[in-house]
Design a protein around this motif. Structure first.
Motif, short mmCIF file in Angstrom:
data_model
loop_
_atom_site.label_atom_id
_atom_site.label_comp_id
_atom_site.label_asym_id
_atom_site.label_seq_id
_atom_site.Cartn_x
_atom_site.Cartn_y
_atom_site.Cartn_z
N LYS A 10 35.66 50.79 41.38
CA LYS A 10 36.76 50.37 40.57
C LYS A 10 37.16 49.05 40.70
O LYS A 10 37.38 48.62 41.94
N MET A 11 37.29 48.27 39.84
CA MET A 11 37.83 46.68 39.98
C MET A 11 39.11 46.76 39.32
O MET A 11 39.11 47.25 38.13
N SER A 12 40.02 46.06 39.77
CA SER A 12 41.23 45.62 38.85
C SER A 12 41.25 44.01 38.63
O SER A 12 40.66 43.44 39.15
N LYS A 13 42.23 43.99 37.62
CA LYS A 13 42.32 42.51 37.42
C LYS A 13 43.18 41.59 38.47
O LYS A 13 42.69 40.73 38.69
N TRP A 15 42.40 42.54 41.79
CA TRP A 15 41.46 42.18 42.51
C TRP A 15 39.98 42.71 42.18
O TRP A 15 39.70 43.69 42.20
N PRO A 16 39.36 41.82 41.52
CA PRO A 16 38.22 41.90 40.48
C PRO A 16 36.78 41.74 41.50
O PRO A 16 36.04 41.01 40.94
N TYR A 17 36.96 42.33 42.36
CA TYR A 17 35.75 42.32 43.58
C TYR A 17 35.28 43.82 44.00
O TYR A 17 36.46 44.70 44.03
N LEU A 72 40.15 52.08 45.01
CA LEU A 72 39.31 51.24 44.47
C LEU A 72 37.72 51.49 44.96
O LEU A 72 36.81 51.35 43.94
N PHE A 99 47.48 47.67 40.54
CA PHE A 99 46.06 47.87 40.90
C PHE A 99 45.24 48.65 39.71
O PHE A 99 44.13 48.87 39.94
N GLU A 100 46.10 49.16 38.94
CA GLU A 100 45.52 49.84 37.88
C GLU A 100 44.73 51.22 38.32
O GLU A 100 43.70 51.71 37.70
#
Length: 209
Positions: A10-13, A15-17, A72, A99-100
């Motif tokens: 999973k990626m969040s806005k 931490w989009p990695y 994540l 981190f959604e």
């Protein structure tokens, strides 16, 4: 070859990695609440050997950095962040929301009393504190699934000895022990200097039944 959608971390806005190692300053913090530094976190996560559906118990979750990183990396798994202090629990919740993350459950309570109420038995355990540490280790071991892994940290000689003795008594297999020695480049006035990150012992091993 296309990746199976369930295996994509999973990626969040924020931490989009797909890689771990979130910078420390992306986490909300409270004075006096411990935070596992990024470089130490990378070692901890690597020794956990996570899978997309791993169930992880993070005991002594503190700021929630390990819960966020593993949440994540294990999109089909479940992360249980265990912390006894109400203010710290709220901090973990804030960081998970930032981190959604929807796959982190926060348990407010003391170990080992709260463990029997958790409905998910762990594949992985991260143990970052608690007293007496060896007694907690013995209790947690009862819940760890066969072929599961445990990773524990020690910041002083007494904790290192207690965890090592506990590993021996529990017949933990494939034990590895490392000590981090990390320096960061930091700005001090007009100069840049290397500042040491507090050294940490990391002990890991497997439960083979």
């Amino acid at each position: 070859m296309k990746s199976h959608p369930q295996l994509i971390p999973k990626m969040s806005k924020l931490w989009p990695y797909v890689t771990p190692g979130i910078p420390d300053d992306l986490f909300e913090r409270l004075p006096g609440i411990p935070l596992s530094k990024r470089e130490v976190r990378l070692l901890l996560v690597s020794f956990m050997r996570l899978q997309p559906d791993s169930i992880v118990w993070d005991i002594g979750a503190g700021t929630g950095t390990i819960a966020v990183e593993t949440g994540l990396l294990c999109p089909q798994g479940r992360i249980i962040a265990i912390e006894r202090d109400e203010d710290v629990v709220n901090l973990i919740r804030v960081n998970c929301e930032q981190f959604e993350l929807q796959n982190v459950d926060i348990v407010e309570g003391s170990v080992p009393e709260c463990l029997q109420s958790i409905p998910y038995l762990p594949h992985r355990v991260c143990l970052e504190g608690g007293k007496p540490i060896k007694a907690i280790l013995h209790e947690v071991w009862k819940y760890l699934q066969p072929q599961g892994r445990i990773v524990a940290t020690a910041s002083n000689l007494e904790s290192l000895y207690a965890i090592s003795e506990g590993f021996s008594e529990l017949q933990v297999r494939n034990v590895e022990v490392v000590q981090s020695a990390i320096n960061r480049l930091e700005k001090r006035g007009n100069h840049q200097t290397f500042e040491a990150v507090n050294p940490m012992f990391i002990l890991s091993g497997e439960k083979i039944d």
